[in-house]
Enzyme design. Structure first.
Site, PDB file in Angstrom:
ATOM      1  N   CYS A   1      -8.684   5.503  17.515  1.00 42.11           N
ATOM      2  CA  CYS A   1      -8.788   4.897  18.850  1.00 42.11           C
ATOM      3  C   CYS A   1     -10.176   4.268  18.961  1.00 42.11           C
ATOM      4  O   CYS A   1     -10.937   4.245  18.016  1.00 42.11           O
ATOM      5  CB  CYS A   1      -8.610   5.973  19.916  1.00 42.11           C
ATOM      6  SG  CYS A   1     -10.026   7.056  19.982  1.00 42.11           S
TER       7      CYS A   1
ATOM      8  N   ARG B   1      -8.638  -3.400   9.281  1.00 38.49           N
ATOM      9  CA  ARG B   1      -9.569  -3.135  10.384  1.00 38.49           C
ATOM     10  C   ARG B   1     -10.433  -4.355  10.680  1.00 38.49           C
ATOM     11  O   ARG B   1     -10.793  -4.606  11.824  1.00 38.49           O
ATOM     12  CB  ARG B   1     -10.433  -1.955   9.952  1.00 38.49           C
ATOM     13  CG  ARG B   1     -11.513  -1.565  10.877  1.00 38.49           C
ATOM     14  CD  ARG B   1     -12.378  -0.471  10.239  1.00 38.49           C
ATOM     15  NE  ARG B   1     -13.630  -0.363  10.943  1.00 38.49           N
ATOM     16  CZ  ARG B   1     -13.775   0.259  12.113  1.00 38.49           C
ATOM     17  NH1 ARG B   1     -12.741   0.823  12.688  1.00 38.49           N
ATOM     18  NH2 ARG B   1     -14.951   0.291  12.701  1.00 38.49           N
TER      19      ARG B   1
ATOM     20  N   LYS C   1     -15.410 -10.178  -0.566  1.00 34.34           N
ATOM     21  CA  LYS C   1     -14.407  -9.962   0.487  1.00 34.34           C
ATOM     22  C   LYS C   1     -15.087  -9.796   1.841  1.00 34.34           C
ATOM     23  O   LYS C   1     -14.688 -10.435   2.823  1.00 34.34           O
ATOM     24  CB  LYS C   1     -13.606  -8.702   0.168  1.00 34.34           C
ATOM     25  CG  LYS C   1     -12.754  -8.184   1.315  1.00 34.34           C
ATOM     26  CD  LYS C   1     -11.862  -7.032   0.921  1.00 34.34           C
ATOM     27  CE  LYS C   1     -12.523  -5.706   0.975  1.00 34.34           C
ATOM     28  NZ  LYS C   1     -12.715  -5.130   2.343  1.00 34.34           N
ATOM     29  N   ASN C   2     -16.146  -8.972   1.879  1.00 39.18           N
ATOM     30  CA  ASN C   2     -16.724  -8.609   3.170  1.00 39.18           C
ATOM     31  C   ASN C   2     -17.649  -9.663   3.749  1.00 39.18           C
ATOM     32  O   ASN C   2     -18.138  -9.503   4.870  1.00 39.18           O
ATOM     33  CB  ASN C   2     -17.409  -7.241   3.068  1.00 39.18           C
ATOM     34  CG  ASN C   2     -16.376  -6.145   2.823  1.00 39.18           C
ATOM     35  OD1 ASN C   2     -15.165  -6.368   2.965  1.00 39.18           O
ATOM     36  ND2 ASN C   2     -16.828  -4.970   2.415  1.00 39.18           N
TER      37      ASN C   2
ATOM     38  N   ARG D   1     -13.014   6.009  12.657  1.00 39.82           N
ATOM     39  CA  ARG D   1     -13.188   4.562  12.452  1.00 39.82           C
ATOM     40  C   ARG D   1     -13.171   3.861  13.816  1.00 39.82           C
ATOM     41  O   ARG D   1     -12.377   2.993  14.094  1.00 39.82           O
ATOM     42  CB  ARG D   1     -12.114   3.968  11.532  1.00 39.82           C
ATOM     43  CG  ARG D   1     -12.047   4.561  10.149  1.00 39.82           C
ATOM     44  CD  ARG D   1     -13.315   4.366   9.297  1.00 39.82           C
ATOM     45  NE  ARG D   1     -13.741   2.997   9.093  1.00 39.82           N
ATOM     46  CZ  ARG D   1     -13.268   2.221   8.129  1.00 39.82           C
ATOM     47  NH1 ARG D   1     -12.341   2.659   7.329  1.00 39.82           N
ATOM     48  NH2 ARG D   1     -13.723   1.002   7.982  1.00 39.82           N
TER      49      ARG D   1
ATOM     50  N   ASP E   1     -19.516   1.995  -0.326  1.00 42.06           N
ATOM     51  CA  ASP E   1     -18.372   1.396  -1.028  1.00 42.06           C
ATOM     52  C   ASP E   1     -18.447   1.580  -2.534  1.00 42.06           C
ATOM     53  O   ASP E   1     -17.511   1.198  -3.243  1.00 42.06           O
ATOM     54  CB  ASP E   1     -18.273  -0.098  -0.703  1.00 42.06           C
ATOM     55  CG  ASP E   1     -17.805  -0.309   0.721  1.00 42.06           C
ATOM     56  OD1 ASP E   1     -17.838  -1.458   1.196  1.00 42.06           O
ATOM     57  OD2 ASP E   1     -17.428   0.687   1.372  1.00 42.06           O
TER      58      ASP E   1
ATOM     59  N   ARG F   1      -6.085  -5.151  -2.181  1.00 41.43           N
ATOM     60  CA  ARG F   1      -6.727  -5.585  -0.925  1.00 41.43           C
ATOM     61  C   ARG F   1      -8.135  -6.095  -1.210  1.00 41.43           C
ATOM     62  O   ARG F   1      -8.631  -6.976  -0.526  1.00 41.43           O
ATOM     63  CB  ARG F   1      -6.819  -4.424   0.068  1.00 41.43           C
ATOM     64  CG  ARG F   1      -5.523  -4.042   0.740  1.00 41.43           C
ATOM     65  CD  ARG F   1      -5.758  -3.060   1.870  1.00 41.43           C
ATOM     66  NE  ARG F   1      -6.799  -3.551   2.763  1.00 41.43           N
ATOM     67  CZ  ARG F   1      -7.446  -2.787   3.645  1.00 41.43           C
ATOM     68  NH1 ARG F   1      -7.160  -1.496   3.729  1.00 41.43           N
ATOM     69  NH2 ARG F   1      -8.372  -3.291   4.437  1.00 41.43           N
TER      70      ARG F   1
HETATM   71  C1  EPZ Z   1     -17.696  -2.562   6.712  1.00 41.81           C
HETATM   72  O1  EPZ Z   1     -16.765  -1.834   7.498  1.00 41.81           O
HETATM   73  C2  EPZ Z   1     -16.983  -2.843   5.407  1.00 41.81           C
HETATM   74  N1  EPZ Z   1     -15.783  -3.632   5.659  1.00 41.81           N
HETATM   75  C3  EPZ Z   1     -16.593  -1.526   4.722  1.00 41.81           C
HETATM   76  O2  EPZ Z   1     -16.037  -1.861   3.460  1.00 41.81           O
HETATM   77  C4  EPZ Z   1     -17.855  -0.698   4.501  1.00 41.81           C
HETATM   78  O3  EPZ Z   1     -17.488   0.552   3.970  1.00 41.81           O
HETATM   79  C5  EPZ Z   1     -18.593  -0.494   5.835  1.00 41.81           C
HETATM   80  O4  EPZ Z   1     -18.866  -1.781   6.443  1.00 41.81           O
HETATM   81  C6  EPZ Z   1     -19.918   0.232   5.652  1.00 41.81           C
HETATM   82  O5  EPZ Z   1     -20.744  -0.493   4.778  1.00 41.81           O
HETATM   83  C7  EPZ Z   1     -15.915  -4.964   5.902  1.00 41.81           C
HETATM   84  O6  EPZ Z   1     -17.020  -5.504   5.893  1.00 41.81           O
HETATM   85  C8  EPZ Z   1     -14.652  -5.733   6.146  1.00 41.81           C
HETATM   86  P1  EPZ Z   1     -19.294  -0.029   9.932  1.00 41.81           P
HETATM   87  P2  EPZ Z   1     -17.061  -1.582   9.069  1.00 41.81           P
HETATM   88  O7  EPZ Z   1     -19.015  -0.541  11.294  1.00 41.81           O
HETATM   89  O8  EPZ Z   1     -17.769  -2.749   9.635  1.00 41.81           O
HETATM   90  C9  EPZ Z   1     -19.169   3.841  12.614  1.00 41.81           C
HETATM   91  C10 EPZ Z   1     -14.395  -1.974   1.805  1.00 41.81           C
HETATM   92  O9  EPZ Z   1     -14.042  -1.124   0.997  1.00 41.81           O
HETATM   93  N2  EPZ Z   1     -18.803   2.950  13.729  1.00 41.81           N
HETATM   94  O10 EPZ Z   1     -20.560  -0.479   9.226  1.00 41.81           O
HETATM   95  O11 EPZ Z   1     -15.810  -1.125   9.682  1.00 41.81           O
HETATM   96  C11 EPZ Z   1     -18.087   3.924  11.544  1.00 41.81           C
HETATM   97  O12 EPZ Z   1     -17.104   4.875  11.908  1.00 41.81           O
HETATM   98  C12 EPZ Z   1     -14.656  -1.571   3.239  1.00 41.81           C
HETATM   99  O13 EPZ Z   1     -14.596  -3.194   1.549  1.00 41.81           O
HETATM  100  C13 EPZ Z   1     -18.799   3.467  15.025  1.00 41.81           C
HETATM  101  O14 EPZ Z   1     -19.072   4.655  15.246  1.00 41.81           O
HETATM  102  O15 EPZ Z   1     -18.060  -0.334   8.974  1.00 41.81           O
HETATM  103  C14 EPZ Z   1     -18.873   4.353  10.344  1.00 41.81           C
HETATM  104  O16 EPZ Z   1     -19.076   5.756  10.398  1.00 41.81           O
HETATM  105  C15 EPZ Z   1     -14.314  -0.105   3.472  1.00 41.81           C
HETATM  106  N3  EPZ Z   1     -18.456   2.640  16.048  1.00 41.81           N
HETATM  107  C16 EPZ Z   1     -20.232   3.637  10.541  1.00 41.81           C
HETATM  108  O17 EPZ Z   1     -20.287   3.276  11.919  1.00 41.81           O
HETATM  109  C17 EPZ Z   1     -18.157   1.319  15.856  1.00 41.81           C
HETATM  110  O18 EPZ Z   1     -17.876   0.604  16.836  1.00 41.81           O
HETATM  111  C18 EPZ Z   1     -20.374   2.354   9.720  1.00 41.81           C
HETATM  112  O19 EPZ Z   1     -19.225   1.564   9.962  1.00 41.81           O
HETATM  113  C19 EPZ Z   1     -18.180   0.810  14.533  1.00 41.81           C
HETATM  114  C20 EPZ Z   1     -18.513   1.646  13.497  1.00 41.81           C
END
Ligand code: EPZ
Length: 418
Positions: free
Chosen positions: A116, A92, A22-23, A121, A304, A396
């Protein structure tokens, strides 16, 4: 809303084929916006999130067809640049359209996901990255409004490793003028797969899979064909299903290396795992041993698979500790597991799990994709009947999970709720 009814106690036996990731599929679907024409993606999993992303692309004017895991995207008539709130709030990953729309059309209006720009997130790293590439970005009325005549290469350092921000900036940079260097980039296989697809399209990218990625901007890219890599999180989930039920399962069409950290933790807990070229054999002959887990960006233990691991450790022979370092609020599955008899105490981002003899079936509620997978795993071993409501969460991210589990001997059925 559908529900699952599971009668626990069956040891899973047999072979299961892992679906496309998916990702990896989601950002690659969006990368097609960087050019005009028809791209063909194979081994795309049939998931709610893929349907949502297809809807997103159609809203922008693309033509999308999906048949037997082959997805075609024709972007020659894309003529809109807005990702509306009603879509982004359900997924998202819609925020991925920001980079390609900015790079190709010089403008984008993308709703903030839940929370936000800077809140739970957040997407602040996506915004800061686009600003570094020369875009003017405002956040108004819940939308990111971005404009750029032509993006220009920049040196971008992410103070935390972000999969989404790395993918978004990498896509935007492919059409920027000059060189972009991303430091502290995400190393996930999904990012490597996206880079491979972009390179096929004609992008100049180096370093994917390391924490420094360099992109030399080009003037245009071309539509391509691609095969989506296997889903490492689905693979880990089925490894967990085999382990928690004390069964013996062979996973086909998976990449063992992509789940190394999870495999090592399962081995530490007493699970026997044999790795093939693109298969895994998972077998448990005795009780699970307690282990300590700390989630980390790839190649560390994946966040995950944290919920699924908590289910396994709830019946281990001792006390385990899970520390979640990626998200601040990713223990929603704990209270639901407690309803099944698990002994878990949570303190901020640390969960202490004291193994119990057995779990007992009860009605529980899914809250997100991976939390619901954890409840399914627990239901497979809980005594008696477990019903899981709101399984749209699991749909999903998992393709036909109840059919795959039934084929391994699980007693699980989908109840279509009115
Ligand atoms: C991706 O989400 C995955 N989703 C998530 O999988 C996965 O849990 C996550 O990466 C971490 O591995 C997809 O690939 C579609 P991040 P993403 O940006 O990109 C913070 C699933 O179950 N952050 O790596 O949204 C964030 O809050 C899903 O398949 C900021 O602070 O995750 C988190 O604490 C759930 N500012 C950390 O970084 C930003 O602008 C990692 O988030 C972006 C993120």
């Amino acid at each position: 809303m559908d529900a699952f009814r599971i009668i626990g106690g069956n040891k899973l036996q047999g072979t299961v084929t892992i679906s496309g990731a998916k990702n990896a599929a989601l950002p690659i679907m969006v990368a097609t916006l960087l050019t005009s024409g028809k791209s063909v993606l194979r081994n795309v999993p049939n998931l709610r999130d893929v349907a949502t992303m297809s809807k997103m692309l159609r809203l922008l004017g693309a033509q999308v067809t999906f048949e037997k895991n082959v997805l075609t995207v024709d972007t020659s008539k894309v003529n809109k640049w807005e990702a509306p709130y009603e879509l982004v709030k359900t997924m998202r990953a819609s925020v991925y359209v920001l980079g390609p729309l900015l790079a190709r059309f010089g403008q984008a209006r993308v709703s903030l996901p839940g929370g936000c720009a800077w809140g739970p997130r957040p997407v602040d790293l996506h915004i800061k990255g686009m600003q570094k590439l020369g875009a003017e970005v405002d956040v108004e009325h819940g939308y990111i409004v971005a404009r750029a005549k032509r993006l220009k290469g920049a040196h971008i350092y992410f103070d935390i490793s972000s999969v989404g921000a790395t993918g978004n900036i990498m896509m935007a940079a492919t059409l920027a003028r000059g060189t972009t260097r991303i430091e502290n980039a995400a190393r996930e296989p999904d990012i490597v797969a996206l880079a491979f697809f972009l390179r096929k399209m004609g992008a100049r990218i180096e370093g994917e899979g390391t924490d420094t990625i360099e992109i030399e901007g080009v003037d245009n890219l071309s539509p391509q064909e691609e095969e989506i890599i296997p889903d490492r999180i689905e693979a880990g989930t089925f490894m967990g299903a085999a382990a928690i039920t004390g069964g013996e399962v062979i996973l086909e069409n998976c990449i063992p290396e992509h789940v190394n950290a999870f495999t090592e933790k399962l081995r530490e807990s007493g699970v026997q795992i044999e790795e093939g070229e693109n298969s895994m054999r998972v077998k448990t002959s005795r009780g699970l041993q307690p282990v300590h887990v700390t989630t980390a960006p790839y190649p560390g233990f994946p966040t995950d698979l944290q919920a699924q691991m908590m289910s396994l450790l709830s019946i281990a022979e001792g006390t385990s500790v899970i520390t979640e370092t990626i998200f601040t609020d990713r223990f929603n599955h704990a209270p639901e597991l407690q309803r099944l008899g698990a002994d878990i105490t949570v303190d901020e981002n640390v969960a202490v799990i004291t193994g119990v003899e057995k779990l007992s079936g009860a009605p529980v509620m899914a809250t997100d994709i991976r939390a619901s997978a954890a409840l399914v795993l627990a239901g497979l071993v809980a005594e008696g009947e477990t019903t899981i409501s709101r399984v749209y969460h699991i749909d999903r991210g998992y393709e036909r999970i109840e059919e795959k589990l039934s084929s391994l001997g699980a007693n699980i059925e989908r109840m279509r709720e009115a």
